[in-house]
Design an enzyme around this catalytic site. Structure first.
Site, PDB file in Angstrom:
ATOM      1  N   ARG A  60     -25.388  33.429 -13.459  1.00 52.80           N
ATOM      2  CA  ARG A  60     -25.745  32.427 -14.453  1.00 52.80           C
ATOM      3  C   ARG A  60     -24.891  32.560 -15.732  1.00 52.80           C
ATOM      4  O   ARG A  60     -24.520  31.562 -16.347  1.00 52.80           O
ATOM      5  CB  ARG A  60     -27.219  32.595 -14.812  1.00 52.80           C
ATOM      6  N   LYS A 169     -32.140  43.881   0.251  1.00 53.83           N
ATOM      7  CA  LYS A 169     -33.555  44.130   0.184  1.00 53.83           C
ATOM      8  C   LYS A 169     -34.041  43.830  -1.236  1.00 53.83           C
ATOM      9  O   LYS A 169     -33.214  43.843  -2.143  1.00 53.83           O
ATOM     10  CB  LYS A 169     -33.896  45.558   0.597  1.00 53.83           C
ATOM     11  N   HIS A 199     -29.274  49.979   3.368  1.00 52.98           N
ATOM     12  CA  HIS A 199     -28.134  50.869   3.131  1.00 52.98           C
ATOM     13  C   HIS A 199     -28.313  52.254   3.757  1.00 52.98           C
ATOM     14  O   HIS A 199     -27.341  52.958   3.968  1.00 52.98           O
ATOM     15  CB  HIS A 199     -27.760  50.928   1.650  1.00 52.98           C
ATOM     16  N   GLU A 237     -37.184  61.876  -4.374  1.00 46.44           N
ATOM     17  CA  GLU A 237     -36.288  61.593  -5.498  1.00 46.44           C
ATOM     18  C   GLU A 237     -36.809  62.303  -6.726  1.00 46.44           C
ATOM     19  O   GLU A 237     -38.020  62.330  -6.968  1.00 46.44           O
ATOM     20  CB  GLU A 237     -36.226  60.094  -5.766  1.00 46.44           C
ATOM     21  N   ASP A 256     -40.810  49.907  -1.038  1.00 47.19           N
ATOM     22  CA  ASP A 256     -39.456  50.165  -1.530  1.00 47.19           C
ATOM     23  C   ASP A 256     -38.657  51.082  -0.594  1.00 47.19           C
ATOM     24  O   ASP A 256     -37.447  50.929  -0.462  1.00 47.19           O
ATOM     25  CB  ASP A 256     -39.558  50.802  -2.928  1.00 47.19           C
ATOM     26  N   HIS A 261     -36.038  51.608   4.728  1.00 52.03           N
ATOM     27  CA  HIS A 261     -35.149  52.747   4.975  1.00 52.03           C
ATOM     28  C   HIS A 261     -35.735  53.777   5.955  1.00 52.03           C
ATOM     29  O   HIS A 261     -35.097  54.167   6.918  1.00 52.03           O
ATOM     30  CB  HIS A 261     -34.839  53.480   3.668  1.00 52.03           C
ATOM     31  N   LYS A 361     -41.163  59.238  -5.952  1.00 51.77           N
ATOM     32  CA  LYS A 361     -40.355  59.394  -7.172  1.00 51.77           C
ATOM     33  C   LYS A 361     -40.912  60.586  -7.940  1.00 51.77           C
ATOM     34  O   LYS A 361     -42.099  60.917  -7.832  1.00 51.77           O
ATOM     35  CB  LYS A 361     -40.501  58.146  -8.056  1.00 51.77           C
TER      36      LYS A 361
HETATM   37  C1  BG6 Z   1     -33.314  51.768  -2.966  1.00 53.34           C
HETATM   38  C2  BG6 Z   1     -34.636  51.795  -3.677  1.00 53.34           C
HETATM   39  O1  BG6 Z   1     -33.352  50.892  -1.875  1.00 53.34           O
HETATM   40  O2  BG6 Z   1     -33.013  53.082  -2.506  1.00 53.34           O
HETATM   41  C3  BG6 Z   1     -34.613  52.787  -4.832  1.00 53.34           C
HETATM   42  O3  BG6 Z   1     -34.943  50.500  -4.177  1.00 53.34           O
HETATM   43  C4  BG6 Z   1     -34.174  54.146  -4.349  1.00 53.34           C
HETATM   44  O4  BG6 Z   1     -35.887  52.871  -5.469  1.00 53.34           O
HETATM   45  C5  BG6 Z   1     -32.892  54.032  -3.539  1.00 53.34           C
HETATM   46  O5  BG6 Z   1     -33.972  54.970  -5.481  1.00 53.34           O
HETATM   47  C6  BG6 Z   1     -32.544  55.349  -2.904  1.00 53.34           C
HETATM   48  O6  BG6 Z   1     -31.270  55.258  -2.331  1.00 53.34           O
HETATM   49  P1  BG6 Z   1     -30.353  56.538  -2.155  1.00 53.34           P
HETATM   50  O7  BG6 Z   1     -29.177  56.037  -1.391  1.00 53.34           O
HETATM   51  O8  BG6 Z   1     -30.028  57.019  -3.533  1.00 53.34           O
HETATM   52  O9  BG6 Z   1     -31.183  57.525  -1.406  1.00 53.34           O
END
Ligand code: BG6
Length: 509
Positions: A60, A169, A199, A237, A256, A261, A361
């Protein structure tokens, strides 16, 4: 373009992708700056990008091409991980970046985009191929797809040319909205042109699970309920929500991390061998596995799922906010910043083997791994001497340290039969001495090459939503006793109790 070739593995760098333009919606956003642009730059560095290549950023904010280039230069410099920034390479790479601004809901944007794509395609010789990348907020996905169709951008006009779309996502916020989004996408693009990104599937170590299982003769025969006692999948994390409080408050850990994942990782660990290593054969097996996961009844949720939310703490002398004190978060938020699930696979290979999945987290450290615990030896003839049994444990380490280790018992030196656990270790970095490509590099290149093996298909997304939906429903109707774990700890006691019910315990990763 001046590029430097990294010749560690000439085969890997011998097939550049076909010519094409990558159109990024959300070009001014966080993902573009942190992941997409550094990954594209890195692909240019490794000479994986075709000569006929362009990136067209859409967002935008009004900006000139040069303004966009300057901004992306700063981002690449800041977020390029484990490789140097090369000014001479950037001079060439920067010139293939272009920018168009507009409102995603405005038909005029797509007419402008069409003209720009035509012009850039001519000047950069992109062969009429285009990869659209949706990296906007999810509410913009449907308007963008409709806009592309209305302007006829969803179909290539040159014979043999292609159009593909990558969708970031979160893919829906529940099973129904994911189905609606699938429907929306499929009404414009064929399924073969839709690339749903996860990813984690692009991570080198996740791909290595397939090599480990199906490229070796000794593991697959024991990869089943006869030998494996249970599996623990951890994605911890240390960070909190890092300025994403608004998004995260609505999402939570189960949506999330687990729905996408970790269930994909689990499917990779537990799927049957594909007949051939081809996109749909691999995806068929992942989908089949996800469909074999037992659906929890509402009454089973409490015993098989645990939710947590971090509260304030002092970590290493520094006070750390609880989730509810984070910027943009409601002080009474019921969001799960930690989620754990017991998953059962109802098939002949896995019946009766629990898969425990957890993610959170503000846990003590960043670590993602898969621990496969084998059954103990049928006779503990050394038990008396050692005092304790250490069942064999295979750990597939995804990050940050990448490798595989196997724990087994060994005799301590000296008199008597006293045993001690020891480990055999494989370390990725030490064995290959080369940098592993980042997940976004792998996945972007695959999409350019039309290889969807590591992308999720409609049925996989639906099956994984089906796994978490009963838990989401029960949690939504309940008032959690949050916060229930201190920042910097290993999560709530409810999660430990979930395993204790089956006489298991979380290992310390
Ligand atoms: C993302 C989440 O898809 O993956 C995040 O939205 C998360 O909350 C992240 O921190 C973790 O990815 P990676 O590759 O750092 O393990």
């Amino acid at each position: 373009m001046t590029v430097r070739l990294d010749l560690e593995d000439p085969i890997r760098y011998s097939h550049p992708a076909p010519p094409c333009a990558v159109v990024i919606f959300g070009a001014n956003g966080d993902l573009t700056k942190r992941k997409l642009m550094p990954a594209l730059y890195r692909l240019a560095y490794e000479r994986r990008l075709p000569t006929g290549f362009a990136v067209l950023g859409v967002s935008r904010t009004a900006m000139t091409d040069d303004g966009f280039r300057e901004k992306m230069r700063g981002s690449v410099k800041e977020f390029l991980e484990d490789s140097p920034f090369d000014e001479s390479l950037w001079r060439g790479f920067g010139q293939v970046l272009f920018y168009t601004s507009g409102d995603v809901g405005d038909p005029a944007l797509y007419e402008k985009l069409k003209a720009r794509l035509e012009e850039v395609g001519q000047s950069r010789q992109t062969g009429g191929n285009a990869l659209f990348y949706l990296s906007t907020q999810p509410s913009h996905y449907a308007p963008a797809v409709r806009g592309l169709r209305a302007a006829g951008l969803h179909r290539a006009s040159l014979p043999g040319a292609w159009r593909r779309i990558v969708v970031e996502k979160p893919f829906g916020r529940d099973r129904q909205s994911a189905q609606e989004l699938n429907h929306e996408l499929q009404s414009v693009f064929p399924e073969t042109a839709i690339y749903r990104i996860d990813h984690y599937l692009g991570k080198e170590t996740v791909q290595n699970i397939l090599a480990f299982r199906f490229g070796n003769g000794i593991f697959e025969p024991v990869w089943n309920r006869r030998y494996i006692n249970h599996v623990q999948i951890t994605a911890a994390e240390a960070i909190g929500v890092e300025g994403r409080g608004g998004y995260y408050q609505e999402a939570g850990a189960l949506r999330d991390m687990v729905q996408n994942h970790l269930l994909q990782v689990m499917a990779t660990v537990a799927m049957e061998p594909p007949a051939v290593f081809e996109p749909d054969a691999v995806r068929d097996e992942r989908a089949k596995l996800l469909r074999s996961i037992k659906t929890l009844r509402p009454s089973e949720v409490a015993g098989n799922a645990a939710a947590g939310q971090y509260g304030p703490a002092v970590i290493g002398g520094t006070p750390v906010h609880g989730f509810r004190e984070e910027p943009g978060v409601n002080p009474e938020a019921q969001t799960d910043t930690y989620a754990a699930l017991t998953v059962e696979v109802e098939n002949w290979r896995w019946a009766g083997v629990p898969f425990y999945i957890r993610s959170g987290k503000r846990l003590p450290k960043r670590v993602t791994d898969i621990a496969v615990q084998f059954n103990s030896a049928p006779l503990s003839m050394f038990e008396g001497a050692s005092g304790r049994e250490w069942p064999n444990l295979l750990v597939l380490r995804i990050q940050p340290e990448e490798g595989i280790s196997l724990r087994f018992s060994s005799k301590r030196p000296g008199a008597g039969m006293r045993l001690r656990p020891v480990t055999m270790d494989f370390n990725y970095g030490a064995s290959f001495g080369a940098r592993s490509p980042g997940a976004y590099e792998t996945l972007l290149l695959d999409a350019l090459e039309g290889d969807a093996t590591l992308y999720t298909r409609e049925d996989m997304v639906d099956a994984s939503w089906a796994v978490v939906q009963p838990v989401l429903d029960v949690w939504a109707g309940q008032k959690h006793n949050f916060p229930n774990y201190a920042a910097g700890s290993w999560g709530p006691k409810e999660s430990d109790e979930m395993l204790a019910r089956r006489n298991h315990a979380w290992r310390l990763p």
